[in-house]
Design an enzyme around this catalytic site. Structure first.
Site, PDB file in Angstrom:
ATOM      1  CE1 TYR A 143      68.205 -18.094 -10.682  1.00  0.00           C
ATOM      2  CE2 TYR A 143      69.826 -16.337 -10.521  1.00  0.00           C
ATOM      3  CZ  TYR A 143      69.109 -17.355  -9.934  1.00  0.00           C
ATOM      4  OH  TYR A 143      69.309 -17.656  -8.603  1.00  0.00           O
ATOM      5  NE  ARG A 184      74.563 -23.300  -7.984  1.00  0.00           N
ATOM      6  CZ  ARG A 184      73.541 -23.303  -7.135  1.00  0.00           C
ATOM      7  NH1 ARG A 184      73.215 -22.192  -6.519  1.00  0.00           N
ATOM      8  NH2 ARG A 184      72.839 -24.398  -6.903  1.00  0.00           N
TER       9      ARG A 184
HETATM   10  P1  NAD Z   1      68.901 -25.978  -6.776  1.00  0.00           P
HETATM   11  O1  NAD Z   1      68.933 -26.037  -8.265  1.00  0.00           O
HETATM   12  O2  NAD Z   1      69.669 -26.994  -6.012  1.00  0.00           O
HETATM   13  O3  NAD Z   1      67.403 -26.031  -6.244  1.00  0.00           O
HETATM   14  C1  NAD Z   1      66.301 -25.559  -6.977  1.00  0.00           C
HETATM   15  C2  NAD Z   1      65.132 -26.519  -6.760  1.00  0.00           C
HETATM   16  O4  NAD Z   1      63.978 -26.044  -7.452  1.00  0.00           O
HETATM   17  C3  NAD Z   1      65.425 -27.916  -7.320  1.00  0.00           C
HETATM   18  O5  NAD Z   1      65.064 -28.892  -6.387  1.00  0.00           O
HETATM   19  C4  NAD Z   1      64.568 -27.980  -8.574  1.00  0.00           C
HETATM   20  O6  NAD Z   1      64.213 -29.303  -8.944  1.00  0.00           O
HETATM   21  C5  NAD Z   1      63.385 -27.109  -8.169  1.00  0.00           C
HETATM   22  N1  NAD Z   1      62.663 -26.566  -9.325  1.00  0.00           N
HETATM   23  C6  NAD Z   1      63.178 -25.927 -10.403  1.00  0.00           C
HETATM   24  N2  NAD Z   1      62.207 -25.570 -11.247  1.00  0.00           N
HETATM   25  C7  NAD Z   1      61.035 -25.980 -10.679  1.00  0.00           C
HETATM   26  C8  NAD Z   1      59.669 -25.910 -11.074  1.00  0.00           C
HETATM   27  N3  NAD Z   1      59.303 -25.342 -12.249  1.00  0.00           N
HETATM   28  N4  NAD Z   1      58.725 -26.456 -10.260  1.00  0.00           N
HETATM   29  C9  NAD Z   1      59.072 -27.051  -9.097  1.00  0.00           C
HETATM   30  N5  NAD Z   1      60.353 -27.148  -8.667  1.00  0.00           N
HETATM   31  C10 NAD Z   1      61.320 -26.615  -9.459  1.00  0.00           C
HETATM   32  O7  NAD Z   1      69.373 -24.496  -6.365  1.00  0.00           O
HETATM   33  P2  NAD Z   1      69.573 -23.819  -4.931  1.00  0.00           P
HETATM   34  O8  NAD Z   1      70.950 -23.300  -4.870  1.00  0.00           O
HETATM   35  O9  NAD Z   1      69.078 -24.691  -3.863  1.00  0.00           O
HETATM   36  O10 NAD Z   1      68.605 -22.560  -5.065  1.00  0.00           O
HETATM   37  C11 NAD Z   1      67.356 -22.479  -4.399  1.00  0.00           C
HETATM   38  C12 NAD Z   1      66.750 -21.100  -4.614  1.00  0.00           C
HETATM   39  O11 NAD Z   1      67.619 -20.110  -4.061  1.00  0.00           O
HETATM   40  C13 NAD Z   1      66.539 -20.732  -6.067  1.00  0.00           C
HETATM   41  O12 NAD Z   1      65.338 -20.012  -6.199  1.00  0.00           O
HETATM   42  C14 NAD Z   1      67.718 -19.830  -6.377  1.00  0.00           C
HETATM   43  O13 NAD Z   1      67.417 -18.911  -7.400  1.00  0.00           O
HETATM   44  C15 NAD Z   1      67.931 -19.142  -5.045  1.00  0.00           C
HETATM   45  N6  NAD Z   1      69.321 -18.669  -4.903  1.00  0.00           N
HETATM   46  C16 NAD Z   1      70.328 -19.546  -4.595  1.00  0.00           C
HETATM   47  C17 NAD Z   1      71.623 -19.074  -4.488  1.00  0.00           C
HETATM   48  C18 NAD Z   1      72.768 -19.969  -4.108  1.00  0.00           C
HETATM   49  O14 NAD Z   1      73.895 -19.478  -4.071  1.00  0.00           O
HETATM   50  N7  NAD Z   1      72.585 -21.226  -3.784  1.00  0.00           N
HETATM   51  C19 NAD Z   1      71.906 -17.715  -4.715  1.00  0.00           C
HETATM   52  C20 NAD Z   1      70.851 -16.874  -5.059  1.00  0.00           C
HETATM   53  C21 NAD Z   1      69.558 -17.354  -5.131  1.00  0.00           C
HETATM   54  N1  UDP Z   2      83.412 -19.998 -12.612  1.00  0.00           N
HETATM   55  C1  UDP Z   2      84.674 -20.500 -12.886  1.00  0.00           C
HETATM   56  N2  UDP Z   2      84.799 -21.829 -13.127  1.00  0.00           N
HETATM   57  C2  UDP Z   2      83.754 -22.697 -13.068  1.00  0.00           C
HETATM   58  C3  UDP Z   2      82.472 -22.183 -12.747  1.00  0.00           C
HETATM   59  C4  UDP Z   2      82.328 -20.823 -12.543  1.00  0.00           C
HETATM   60  O1  UDP Z   2      85.668 -19.755 -12.942  1.00  0.00           O
HETATM   61  O2  UDP Z   2      83.968 -23.916 -13.277  1.00  0.00           O
HETATM   62  C5  UDP Z   2      83.274 -18.563 -12.327  1.00  0.00           C
HETATM   63  C6  UDP Z   2      82.140 -17.857 -13.071  1.00  0.00           C
HETATM   64  O3  UDP Z   2      82.591 -17.394 -14.322  1.00  0.00           O
HETATM   65  C7  UDP Z   2      81.821 -16.721 -12.100  1.00  0.00           C
HETATM   66  C8  UDP Z   2      82.120 -17.298 -10.727  1.00  0.00           C
HETATM   67  O4  UDP Z   2      82.946 -18.429 -10.953  1.00  0.00           O
HETATM   68  O5  UDP Z   2      82.688 -15.631 -12.329  1.00  0.00           O
HETATM   69  C9  UDP Z   2      80.875 -17.738  -9.974  1.00  0.00           C
HETATM   70  O6  UDP Z   2      80.125 -18.575 -10.845  1.00  0.00           O
HETATM   71  P1  UDP Z   2      78.844 -19.374 -10.390  1.00  0.00           P
HETATM   72  O7  UDP Z   2      78.276 -20.034 -11.604  1.00  0.00           O
HETATM   73  O8  UDP Z   2      79.162 -20.194  -9.214  1.00  0.00           O
HETATM   74  O9  UDP Z   2      77.827 -18.254  -9.859  1.00  0.00           O
HETATM   75  P2  UDP Z   2      77.392 -16.796 -10.398  1.00  0.00           P
HETATM   76  O10 UDP Z   2      78.183 -16.412 -11.603  1.00  0.00           O
HETATM   77  O11 UDP Z   2      75.961 -16.966 -10.693  1.00  0.00           O
HETATM   78  O12 UDP Z   2      77.701 -15.919  -9.252  1.00  0.00           O
END
Ligand code: NAD
Ligand code: UDP
Length: 308
Positions: A143, A184
């Site tokens: 990732y 998450r």
């Molecule tokens: P999510 O998993 O809910 O959404 C991701 C979407 O992408 C899903 O609908 C999934 O089906 C689609 N997808 C995955 N692989 C695909 C592929 N090969 N072709 C077409 N569609 C595909 O996650 P999210 O939280 O909505 O994240 C959306 C974007 O934002 C992602 O790129 C993620 O990396 C980025 N992002 C999110 C967060 C967050 O905190 N939510 C933080 C950092 C980055």
């Molecule tokens: N985490 C946790 N319990 C859970 C899921 C996640 O304590 O059930 C912790 C994880 O180890 C991390 C933080 O929460 O330290 C945020 O995790 P998340 O997967 O939401 O996002 P990221 O690590 O990608 O920021």
């Protein structure tokens, strides 16, 4: 405008589709439904300005649009580690496909990058100028490195081909429409608390994250996409910083749950601290989050009460 949103059936993507439609645009959502679900878009069925296309972003695609938002990629650690090779292909080939399309169409293209590109940061809080501390061969690398490579591609297409890019580094964002099994931390704790199950804190729970409510984030996306001066990268996130133990206690309080907190093994390479420096967003798009954690959690809990 006609706007393409890849990953539009996911958590953030579905909120973005809503916002763009509200703003009067036509929206094409492209998604392979790996982690996204059609239910996130059910309310848009029958809307003549909205189209859903089931497609994998790894394969090239052709549409005629004015703007592209590239969000397609699994975002939760259990989902992106489920098939790590697919995850890195999604980031890298997905970026190439979006950038190729943007180049042909002369369309502005947005990349959903991530705070994960900072890895386990040694600079705190993290400004955009920090290059990060990422393990290139660990469980999170598919990732983190995939997103880093996507940023490289965005800036190379920008320099070499004058593609009009906007790169945003998103810090942990939460809200309604996260999948109950997303994995998450916010959705895990809320679902566990509502079901009366133990809240699983990984490690001792002293690691920190900064949680942004989805509406704040989407406002930042749209403002950044609308300005003409800065390609990014731009941090978007909430600068309130909490330990995972504090988050668990807050969720227990707000759900009035009698669940217990238990500790589980800390996953490898789990970043110890994370908080965005959002000075640049304040300066160039006059943006900062307005939803405090407690309010955002209450809205998210109300959503999950209808799901679990
Ligand atoms: P999510 O998993 O809910 O959404 C991701 C979407 O992408 C899903 O609908 C999934 O089906 C689609 N997808 C995955 N692989 C695909 C592929 N090969 N072709 C077409 N569609 C595909 O996650 P999210 O939280 O909505 O994240 C959306 C974007 O934002 C992602 O790129 C993620 O990396 C980025 N992002 C999110 C967060 C967050 O905190 N939510 C933080 C950092 C980055
Ligand atoms: N985490 C946790 N319990 C859970 C899921 C996640 O304590 O059930 C912790 C994880 O180890 C991390 C933080 O929460 O330290 C945020 O995790 P998340 O997967 O939401 O996002 P990221 O690590 O990608 O920021």
């Amino acid at each position: 405008m006609r706007i393409l949103v890849t990953g539009g059936a996911g958590f953030l993507g579905s909120h973005l589709c809503d916002r763009l439609l509200q703003d009067g645009h036509d929206v094409i959502c492209l998604d392979n439904l790996f982690t996204g679900i059609k239910a996130n878009l059910a309310h848009l069925r029958g809307n003549p300005r909205f189209e859903f296309v089931r497609h994998d972003i790894i394969d090239p695609f052709k549409v005629e649009v004015d703007q592209i938002y590239n969000l397609a990629c699994p975002a939760s650690p259990p989902h992106y580690q489920y098939n790590p090779i697919k995850t890195i292909k999604t980031s890298v080939m997905g970026a190439i496909n979006c950038l190729g399309l943007a180049k042909r169409l002369r369309a502005r293209v947005f990349q959903a990058s991530t705070s994960e590109i900072y890895g386990d940061p040694q600079v705190h809080p993290q400004p955009e100028s920090y290059w990060g501390n990422v393990n290139p061969i660990g469980r999170r690398s598919c990732y983190d490195e995939g997103k880093r490579c996507a940023e490289t591609l965005f800036f190379d297409y920008h320099r070499e081909n004058k593609v009009d890019i906007r790169v945003v580094r998103i810090f942990n964002t939460y809200g309604p429409r996260m999948h109950p099994h997303d994995g998450r931390v916010v959705s895990n704790f809320i679902v566990q608390a509502l079901k009366g199950e133990d809240l699983t804190v990984y490690g001792d729970g002293s690691q920190t994250r900064s949680f942004c409510y989805v509406d704040d984030l989407i406002e930042g996306f749209v403002r950044f996409m609308a300005q003409d001066k800065h390609p990014g990268p731009l941090n978007l996130g909430n600068s309130g910083e909490f330990t995972m133990l504090e988050l668990a206690q807050q969720v227990l309080k707000l759900t009035k749950s009698r669940s217990r907190i238990v500790h589980k093994r800390l996953p490898p390479d789990d970043p110890k601290q994370r908080r965005p420096d959002i000075s640049l967003a304040k300066k160039i798009i006059k943006w900062e989050p307005v939803v405090p954690l407690e309010d955002g959690l209450k809205r998210t809990i109300a959503y999950f009460k209808t799901k679990v």
